[in-house]
Design an enzyme around this catalytic site. Structure first.
Site, PDB file in Angstrom:
ATOM      1  N   ASP A  56       2.730   5.751  -6.751  1.00  0.00           N
ATOM      2  CA  ASP A  56       3.981   5.645  -6.001  1.00  0.00           C
ATOM      3  C   ASP A  56       5.223   5.582  -6.873  1.00  0.00           C
ATOM      4  O   ASP A  56       6.336   5.647  -6.367  1.00  0.00           O
ATOM      5  CB  ASP A  56       3.943   4.385  -5.132  1.00  0.00           C
ATOM      6  N   HIS A  64      -2.253  -1.829 -10.072  1.00  0.00           N
ATOM      7  CA  HIS A  64      -3.204  -1.267  -9.123  1.00  0.00           C
ATOM      8  C   HIS A  64      -4.468  -2.105  -9.133  1.00  0.00           C
ATOM      9  O   HIS A  64      -4.857  -2.606 -10.186  1.00  0.00           O
ATOM     10  CB  HIS A  64      -3.559   0.191  -9.515  1.00  0.00           C
ATOM     11  N   HIS A  99       0.873  -1.181   0.000  1.00  0.00           N
ATOM     12  CA  HIS A  99       0.000   0.000   0.000  1.00  0.00           C
ATOM     13  C   HIS A  99       0.906   1.226   0.000  1.00  0.00           C
ATOM     14  O   HIS A  99       1.607   1.469  -0.969  1.00  0.00           O
ATOM     15  CB  HIS A  99      -0.936  -0.107   1.208  1.00  0.00           C
TER      16      HIS A  99
HETATM   17  N1  ACO Z   1       4.940  -6.466 -11.116  1.00  0.00           N
HETATM   18  C1  ACO Z   1       4.805  -7.642 -11.777  1.00  0.00           C
HETATM   19  N2  ACO Z   1       3.663  -8.336 -11.854  1.00  0.00           N
HETATM   20  C2  ACO Z   1       2.590  -7.826 -11.248  1.00  0.00           C
HETATM   21  C3  ACO Z   1       2.633  -6.595 -10.535  1.00  0.00           C
HETATM   22  C4  ACO Z   1       3.857  -5.914 -10.495  1.00  0.00           C
HETATM   23  N3  ACO Z   1       3.975  -4.746  -9.839  1.00  0.00           N
HETATM   24  N4  ACO Z   1       1.412  -6.325 -10.037  1.00  0.00           N
HETATM   25  C5  ACO Z   1       0.621  -7.332 -10.406  1.00  0.00           C
HETATM   26  N5  ACO Z   1       1.325  -8.243 -11.123  1.00  0.00           N
HETATM   27  C6  ACO Z   1       0.804  -9.446 -11.771  1.00  0.00           C
HETATM   28  C7  ACO Z   1       0.547 -10.548 -10.752  1.00  0.00           C
HETATM   29  O1  ACO Z   1       1.674 -11.388 -10.586  1.00  0.00           O
HETATM   30  C8  ACO Z   1      -0.629 -11.243 -11.395  1.00  0.00           C
HETATM   31  O2  ACO Z   1      -0.149 -12.042 -12.442  1.00  0.00           O
HETATM   32  P1  ACO Z   1      -0.829 -13.491 -12.742  1.00  0.00           P
HETATM   33  O3  ACO Z   1      -2.228 -13.164 -13.170  1.00  0.00           O
HETATM   34  O4  ACO Z   1       0.032 -14.080 -13.806  1.00  0.00           O
HETATM   35  O5  ACO Z   1      -0.770 -14.236 -11.453  1.00  0.00           O
HETATM   36  C9  ACO Z   1      -1.438 -10.118 -12.028  1.00  0.00           C
HETATM   37  O6  ACO Z   1      -0.466  -9.099 -12.313  1.00  0.00           O
HETATM   38  C10 ACO Z   1      -2.535  -9.561 -11.139  1.00  0.00           C
HETATM   39  O7  ACO Z   1      -1.950  -9.203  -9.889  1.00  0.00           O
HETATM   40  P2  ACO Z   1      -2.712  -9.223  -8.509  1.00  0.00           P
HETATM   41  O8  ACO Z   1      -1.709  -9.378  -7.395  1.00  0.00           O
HETATM   42  O9  ACO Z   1      -3.840 -10.208  -8.568  1.00  0.00           O
HETATM   43  O10 ACO Z   1      -3.337  -7.776  -8.491  1.00  0.00           O
HETATM   44  P3  ACO Z   1      -3.934  -7.045  -7.222  1.00  0.00           P
HETATM   45  O11 ACO Z   1      -5.011  -6.180  -7.713  1.00  0.00           O
HETATM   46  O12 ACO Z   1      -4.253  -8.014  -6.133  1.00  0.00           O
HETATM   47  O13 ACO Z   1      -2.679  -6.198  -6.693  1.00  0.00           O
HETATM   48  C11 ACO Z   1      -1.174  -4.459  -6.266  1.00  0.00           C
HETATM   49  C12 ACO Z   1      -2.551  -4.846  -6.842  1.00  0.00           C
HETATM   50  C13 ACO Z   1      -1.056  -4.956  -4.799  1.00  0.00           C
HETATM   51  C14 ACO Z   1      -1.040  -2.941  -6.245  1.00  0.00           C
HETATM   52  C15 ACO Z   1      -0.076  -5.112  -7.147  1.00  0.00           C
HETATM   53  O14 ACO Z   1      -0.170  -4.641  -8.484  1.00  0.00           O
HETATM   54  C16 ACO Z   1       1.331  -4.876  -6.611  1.00  0.00           C
HETATM   55  O15 ACO Z   1       1.791  -5.639  -5.735  1.00  0.00           O
HETATM   56  N6  ACO Z   1       2.042  -3.803  -7.109  1.00  0.00           N
HETATM   57  C17 ACO Z   1       3.353  -3.486  -6.590  1.00  0.00           C
HETATM   58  C18 ACO Z   1       3.206  -2.742  -5.276  1.00  0.00           C
HETATM   59  C19 ACO Z   1       2.700  -1.328  -5.467  1.00  0.00           C
HETATM   60  O16 ACO Z   1       3.175  -0.580  -6.325  1.00  0.00           O
HETATM   61  N7  ACO Z   1       1.750  -0.933  -4.596  1.00  0.00           N
HETATM   62  C20 ACO Z   1       1.188   0.422  -4.614  1.00  0.00           C
HETATM   63  C21 ACO Z   1      -0.266   0.388  -4.972  1.00  0.00           C
HETATM   64  S1  ACO Z   1      -0.897   2.001  -5.083  1.00  0.00           S
HETATM   65  C22 ACO Z   1      -1.152   2.497  -3.528  1.00  0.00           C
HETATM   66  O17 ACO Z   1      -1.332   1.742  -2.586  1.00  0.00           O
HETATM   67  C23 ACO Z   1      -1.206   3.897  -3.293  1.00  0.00           C
END
Ligand code: ACO
Length: 430
Positions: A362, A306, A267
């Site tokens: 971010d 996201h 987050h």
């Molecule tokens: N890098 C690589 N792969 C990713 C990323 C990433 N940053 N984010 C998602 N994916 C992939 C996952 O591995 C998944 O792949 P799959 O379908 O082959 O298994 C797919 O994309 C979907 O990902 P989920 O984890 O199901 O997406 P979710 O909506 O649960 O997660 C989140 C969203 C937590 C923001 C995620 O994208 C992430 O971890 N990003 C990196 C951390 C980040 O930047 N957080 C800030 C968010 S904004 C904020 O809080 C203000």
């Protein structure tokens, strides 16, 4: 004839149920009537992480994740970032309307007259170790405010809620600045109430020997960042504030739950993780290898992806612009080059395109904060200052909503059936 209902056939019993649809949603409580037998509990909806469950009706923030739209109370984020002050946006989030000149003056003056914290807070801030994470410090000190203001528990009284709103908005920057000074071993600088909200905060963090030369471009950039973070509907920390607040605890305790949620790297902690990632990459030539590692679940590109935005995060777009204004003042951060190249390569990569993974808020904010002189572990604190009005506005909306009760999800129990206690002597040696 079209009807606003959903007809469900339970193939286990052959029975049909007609369930009302409102705002394109059904009430999951209506599923409860679907039973196989009289002693059956009734059907539930299973939705870990609330992927498709609305927990409330809200009139505060609108997001269209596919189109990249973000609006507070109907006003586009782009217009607010360009034209409004942070306190004006906070007022808008709380009251639902932009303030008149007189209303804004009163609001600013109320906040200004509550910026000091009780001196006992200084004593326990000093008790934290020199290397305490500032977010942990902010979390503890905000929760502690509830002990200084026991009157805050009268949450049913609108005048009392207004006072806590003012106290939180006024004191969080002071505590945040003290956390900054503590981490550097510097004496605390007290609020100077002739300064504006941002100016006072920046002065409390950076003043040395009674002096600080304000830079209006950097202050406005910080203000824009706070505006962009001010609310984001039912994100993890806001949901935490609502859930904890639904027990009718005081707002300081509820907001500290939001700070705790924001502390996590998925987050608010992500901007800190972005800079660590850029450091780890170190050079543009290492980007392709790094991106390959970020695919297929091995690692993640921090600042990408996201839950809601499946296109470019509109806040990231605005922040990228702010970054250039800031770097004009501070000189170029070499990590920006790596970040721009990382973004370019990732956005052309099939893995990211297919999953609709774009830079989020971010991705660039950490670079700006670093250029402004904030250490990496402090970035999330700045996010918390920005998100505060959203937390408090959502908390108040939750309290006024007749549909809301104490948050208490159901579970699907998958553990053992009843079994007999096994005495120690009979448990074997495993
Ligand atoms: N890098 C690589 N792969 C990713 C990323 C990433 N940053 N984010 C998602 N994916 C992939 C996952 O591995 C998944 O792949 P799959 O379908 O082959 O298994 C797919 O994309 C979907 O990902 P989920 O984890 O199901 O997406 P979710 O909506 O649960 O997660 C989140 C969203 C937590 C923001 C995620 O994208 C992430 O971890 N990003 C990196 C951390 C980040 O930047 N957080 C800030 C968010 S904004 C904020 O809080 C203000």
């Amino acid at each position: 004839m079209a009807k606003d209902t959903l007809t469900i056939t339970d193939n286990r019993t052959g029975k049909q149920y007609e369930i009302p649809i409102e705002h394109n949603a059904i009430r999951t409580a209506d599923l409860h009537q679907i039973k196989v037998s009289e002693d059956d509990f009734g059907m539930m909806a299973y939705d870990p992480a609330y992927l498709n469950t609305a927990s409330c009706r809200s009139a505060i923030t609108f997001i269209d994740g596919d189109k990249g739209i973000l609006r507070y109370r109907g006003y586009p984020i782009e217009q607010l970032a360009e034209k409004a002050s942070f306190l004006e946006v906070a007022y808008l989030l709380f009251e639902g309307e932009l303030p008149t000149k007189a209303q804004l003056e009163r609001w600013e003056s109320d906040v200004r007259s509550h910026t000091y914290v009780h001196t006992n807070i200084l004593k326990f801030l000093e008790g934290y170790r020199y290397d305490a994470h500032p977010m942990g410090v902010l979390l503890g000190a905000t929760a502690a405010l509830s002990t200084f203001y026991p009157d805050a528990k009268h949450i049913e009284d609108p005048a009392c809620r207004y006072l806590q709103r003012v106290r939180l908005m006024a004191k969080l920057p002071t505590i945040a600045a003290f956390a900054f000074r503590h981490s550097r071993g510097l004496p605390f600088v007290f609020p100077r109430n002739e300064l504006n909200y941002i100016g006072n905060y920046v002065n409390m963090t950076f003043e040395i020997g009674g002096k600080h030369e304000p830079n209006p471009v950097l202050q406005r950039a910080l203000e824009i960042l706070l505006i962009l973070h001010a609310d984001h509907e039912q994100n993890c920390s806001t949901s935490a504030v609502r859930a904890v607040g639904s027990s009718h605890v005081d707002p300081f305790s509820a907001v500290s739950a939001g700070i705790a949620a924001l502390y996590g790297p998925l987050h608010g902690g992500a901007n800190e993780a972005v800079l660590e990632m850029l450091d780890e990459i170190g050079d543009k030539k290492n980007i392709p290898a790094f991106i390959s590692e970020g695919k297929g679940g091995k690692g993640r590109l921090m600042g990408f992806g996201h839950r809601v935005y499946k296109s470019y995060d509109p806040r990231a777009k605005l922040i990228k612009k702010v970054a250039y204004d800031v770097f004009e003042q501070t000189g170029l951060n070499p990590k920006l080059e790596i970040a721009l190249e990382l973004e370019r390569i990732a956005l052309e990569d099939d893995y990211f395109i297919k999953r609709k993974l774009y830079p989020n808020v971010d991705f660039y904010s950490g670079l700006i904060y670093q250029a402004m002189g904030y250490p990496t572990d402090y970035f999330t604190v700045l996010f918390a200052i920005g998100r505060l009005p959203g937390w408090v506005a959502q908390w108040e909306e939750m309290l006024r909503d007749k549909d809301q009760k104490i948050a208490r999800p159901r579970q699907i129990y998958i553990g053992y059936d009843q079994r007999e206690f096994v005495p120690m002597a009979m448990r074997g040696d495993k």
